[in-house]
Write an enzyme that holds these catalytic residues in place. Structure first.
Site, mmCIF file in Angstrom:
data_model
loop_
_atom_site.group_PDB
_atom_site.id
_atom_site.type_symbol
_atom_site.label_atom_id
_atom_site.label_comp_id
_atom_site.label_asym_id
_atom_site.label_seq_id
_atom_site.Cartn_x
_atom_site.Cartn_y
_atom_site.Cartn_z
ATOM 1 C CG HIS A 126 -2.052 -0.997 1.074
ATOM 2 N ND1 HIS A 126 -3.296 -0.681 0.571
ATOM 3 C CD2 HIS A 126 -2.091 -2.330 1.349
ATOM 4 C CE1 HIS A 126 -4.063 -1.758 0.565
ATOM 5 N NE2 HIS A 126 -3.353 -2.781 1.029
ATOM 6 C CG ASP A 140 0.514 9.018 0.939
ATOM 7 O OD1 ASP A 140 0.603 7.861 1.385
ATOM 8 O OD2 ASP A 140 -0.192 9.894 1.459
#
Length: 454
Positions: A155, A363
């Site tokens: 992720h 991110d």
């Protein structure tokens, strides 16, 4: 039909509500809509952490958890996962704190997970393992003789070979990826960086479709971006707009424009530069003074890691400096809170905001950006300001894309957003909403499981 088994470091309680019910739990809900097993850590520290599995049945889903010992938690979670892998995979080499005993603890906990999980598996289960805490889990399951199809999804970002080589014994971790049938990444760039490592550091050949074949190894690397339940969140925002909390927020603004940021309190989120940017906005564009308020919600996390403690002190100081310099008796420019807020409340806040400020230094995806877009009123939408280093920027190109290391560029983007004509805001948001409603949590789960089924 094959049963779906989800494995993550932390298993959400089926009775949990509020902020923790977001994130991974929401993203994976569609994978278990027909039932299945969710396995992982209970969140409990126990002196008797021997791999005993505790089960809770909720509808057609079984939540199976194990406890960890304090030593396991310190070495596996605080140590290797969050003091070594997390900074490495967010391009922060200077923050890596590697200890050999932490790596050993990381592998031992993955071995503990594997032994407990193997006893729960049925022969035709599809096993989908999530995130950087559990990279070696597939390899440990294979060593126990597990033949099931195994998938893994990262992720957070991945790094190119030139950075990955900084990880001591990093090739051992790369080989662990090869135990999976499918390895997924948020963006094509992250997948390419992973392939770069496999080819350069392991000397393996990767085919055009991302498949690695070397002897008994046959692993496929794919890009599969995670999304949100866009329709559900849009409905939540429309309802939340009428909530008592949103009404209180609007009343407190007294007609001022709202800039909102929502993040975990984490050094990867670019919060110090974001605070600096807001201060520079008020200095360089004084016409916005007393006409805009910035609300930053930064829920505390990993408070036992020293870098996070230092970050909180830095943000406290910056917030105080900005408010001390610019505040008036009836206006506090920067509102800063470090406790979590429920998704229902956030949805209403997003809809009330003129600007969504999402500027992480790095991110994997960043679902806040997608939630902000889904929450907007199409008739009078806000503007998304987005870091070029968030995975979401690969797709959400109509946002105002900024370099999160440049506070002046962020300040200029906030100014641009505040003065942007309504027609341009509506046009940009229409394109963003089309993408957010197209790539959803449902498509994320469906696409990955289709590849995993083979």
């Amino acid at each position: 039909m094959a049963r779906i088994v989800i494995v993550s470091n932390r298993v959400p309680s089926p009775t949990e509500r509020g902020p923790r019910a977001g994130g991974l739990a929401v993203g994976l809900a569609d994978a278990l809509k027909d039932g299945g097993l969710w396995f992982g850590w209970s969140g409990e520290i126990s002196a008797q952490a021997d791999g005993t599995v505790k089960r809770v049945e909720a509808g057609n889903i079984t939540y199976a958890t194990i406890d960890l010992s304090q030593a396991d938690y310190d070495r596996f979670y605080v140590g290797y996962a969050n003091s070594t892998l997390w900074p490495l995979l967010h391009f922060r080499l200077g923050l890596i704190d590697f200890r050999r005993e932490d790596l050993e603890g990381y592998i031992e906990v993955n071995r503990l997970y594997a032994a407990a999980l193997a006893r729960e598996l049925q022969p035709d289960d599809l096993v989908w393992i999530h995130d950087y805490h559990l990279i070696p889990l597939g390899q440990e399951l294979r060593r126990l003789g597990v033949k099931n199809r195994l998938g893994f999804f990262l992720h957070i970002p991945f790094v190119p070979a030139s950075l990955f080589t900084a990880l001591p014994q990093g090739n051992t971790l790369l080989w662990a990826f090869c135990a999976y049938d499918v390895v997924g990444f948020q963006t094509e760039q992250h997948r390419r960086d992973f392939v770069d490592c496999i080819e350069q550091l392991l000397g393996l050949t990767v085919r055009g479709d991302g498949t690695v074949v070397a002897g008994a190894v046959s692993m496929r690397a794919i890009a599969n971006p995670i999304g949100i339940d866009a329709r559900g969140f849009a409905a939540l925002a429309a309802k939340g707009e009428r909530s008592a909390e949103t009404r209180r927020l609007k009343e407190s603004l007294v007609g001022r424009s709202l800039v909102i940021g929502v993040d975990r309190l984490d050094y990867t989120k670019g919060l110090p530069a974001r605070f600096d940017a807001f201060g520079r906005l008020l200095n360089a564009f004084p016409e916005h003074r007393q006409k805009v308020s910035y609300l930053q919600i930064a829920a505390r996390s990993r408070e036992d890691v020293s870098e996070y403690q230092a970050l909180r002190r830095e943000l406290d100081r910056k917030a105080g400096n900005i408010n001390g310099r610019f505040a008036e008796f009836d206006w506090v420019p920067l509102r800063y809170m470090t406790r979590a807020v429920s998704r229902n409340t956030l949805a209403g806040f997003y809809r009330a905001a003129r600007i969504g400020l999402v500027t992480p230094l790095r991110d994997g995806m960043n679902l806040v950006a997608k939630e902000f877009v889904a929450a907007q009123d199409e008739r009078d939408p806000g503007v998304l300001i987005l870091s070029r280093f968030a995975g979401a920027a690969e797709n959400l190109t109509e946002a105002l894309i900024v370099n999160p290391y440049d506070p002046d560029e962020i300040a200029e983007a906030i100014h641009t957003a505040l003065v942007m004509p309504a027609d341009e805001r509506r046009d940009r948001m229409a394109h963003l909403r089309a993408r957010v409603f197209d790539v959803t949590a449902e498509t994320y789960c469906r696409n990955f499981l289709a590849v995993l089924k083979g």
